[in-house]
Design a protein around this motif. Structure first.
Motif, short mmCIF file in Angstrom:
data_model
loop_
_atom_site.label_atom_id
_atom_site.label_comp_id
_atom_site.label_asym_id
_atom_site.label_seq_id
_atom_site.Cartn_x
_atom_site.Cartn_y
_atom_site.Cartn_z
N THR A 13 -6.44 -2.02 6.89
CA THR A 13 -7.29 -0.93 7.37
C THR A 13 -6.41 0.13 8.03
N ILE A 14 -6.95 1.31 8.19
CA ILE A 14 -6.24 2.38 8.90
C ILE A 14 -5.95 1.93 10.32
N VAL A 29 -10.16 -10.03 8.10
CA VAL A 29 -11.33 -9.16 7.91
C VAL A 29 -12.14 -9.13 9.21
N GLU A 39 0.84 -1.19 0.00
CA GLU A 39 0.00 0.00 0.00
C GLU A 39 0.88 1.25 0.00
N ARG A 64 -11.63 -5.05 -1.15
CA ARG A 64 -12.10 -3.90 -1.94
C ARG A 64 -12.23 -4.33 -3.40
N GLY A 85 -10.70 -6.98 11.79
CA GLY A 85 -10.63 -5.56 11.45
C GLY A 85 -9.27 -5.11 10.94
N HIS A 86 -8.40 -6.05 10.58
CA HIS A 86 -7.06 -5.68 10.11
C HIS A 86 -6.98 -5.45 8.60
N VAL A 87 -7.84 -6.11 7.84
CA VAL A 87 -7.85 -5.92 6.39
C VAL A 87 -9.28 -5.82 5.90
N GLU A 88 -9.41 -5.36 4.67
CA GLU A 88 -10.72 -5.33 4.03
C GLU A 88 -10.57 -5.73 2.58
N SER A 118 -5.39 -1.05 11.34
CA SER A 118 -4.28 -2.00 11.30
C SER A 118 -2.95 -1.27 11.21
N ASP A 119 -2.88 -0.27 10.34
CA ASP A 119 -1.67 0.54 10.21
C ASP A 119 -1.34 1.21 11.54
#
Length: 185
Positions: A113-114, A91, A61, A99, A94-97, A116-117
């Motif tokens: 995800t934000i 997912v 990313e 798209r 809540g660490h990835v999504e 996760s970052d």
């Protein structure tokens, strides 16, 4: 260099004392790094593969590159079924999504995800700052020596043959190569 402990290697102590001391220092660093990774996984409540996936997704990313499930599977060396289970788990946590792919309506991309970052930065930020301080403490000649050494060690490890007698594939562009270009060597 007088390393009084057992070398753990089978080499003659007189002939290779300095080399054994360096290999012991590398072993100690690897053990400390492995312990840090265990602490990080524990703090983030993740397994090793989960953390490697997040790290890869954040890196891509940052480079402005999309990652497909197939890309992630190839990077991690896992099956497509294992990749689906991994993505589902990340997912849910809540660490990835998932798209939509930017150019292919039939495909999906996986993105961190934000949150996760933010979690990775909060968990690893201080340690990375300390590591950068140590690395930046090297002058340019010392940095070149360290980079050459690590590059040679990587080559020595990569040249180990598997049980079938085949050499491991050579590493692609690595962090050492990137650092070498940053030092102008």
């Amino acid at each position: 260099m007088s390393d009084k402990r057992s070398s753990g290697y089978w080499y003659s102590a007189d002939r290779t004392r300095r080399g054994v001391a360096v290999l012991n220092a590398l072993r100690d660093y690897r053990a400390a790094e492995a312990a840090m990774r265990r602490r990080t996984r524990s703090a983030m409540k993740m397994g090793e593969t989960d953390l490697l996936a997040i790290r890869y997704l954040l890196k891509r990313e940052g480079e402005g590159r999309s990652v497909s499930p197939k890309d992630l599977a190839a990077h991690l060396g896992i099956s497509s079924a294992s990749t689906t289970v991994l993505i589902d788990r990340l997912v849910r946590s809540g660490h990835v999504e998932r798209r939509p792919h930017p150019t292919d309506r039939r495909a999906l991309v996986i993105a961190p995800t934000i949150a996760s970052d933010d979690e990775v930065r909060a968990t690893l930020g201080e340690m990375h700052r300390r590591m950068i301080e140590v690395a930046e403490g090297l002058d340019s000649e010392e940095a070149v020596v360290v980079l050459d050494f690590l590059d040679s060690m990587r080559d020595a490890v990569d040249s180990v043959q598997d049980a079938a007698g085949e050499e491991a594939p050579a590493a692609q562009v690595t962090a050492i190569d990137a650092a070498r270009s940053a030092t102008g060597s």
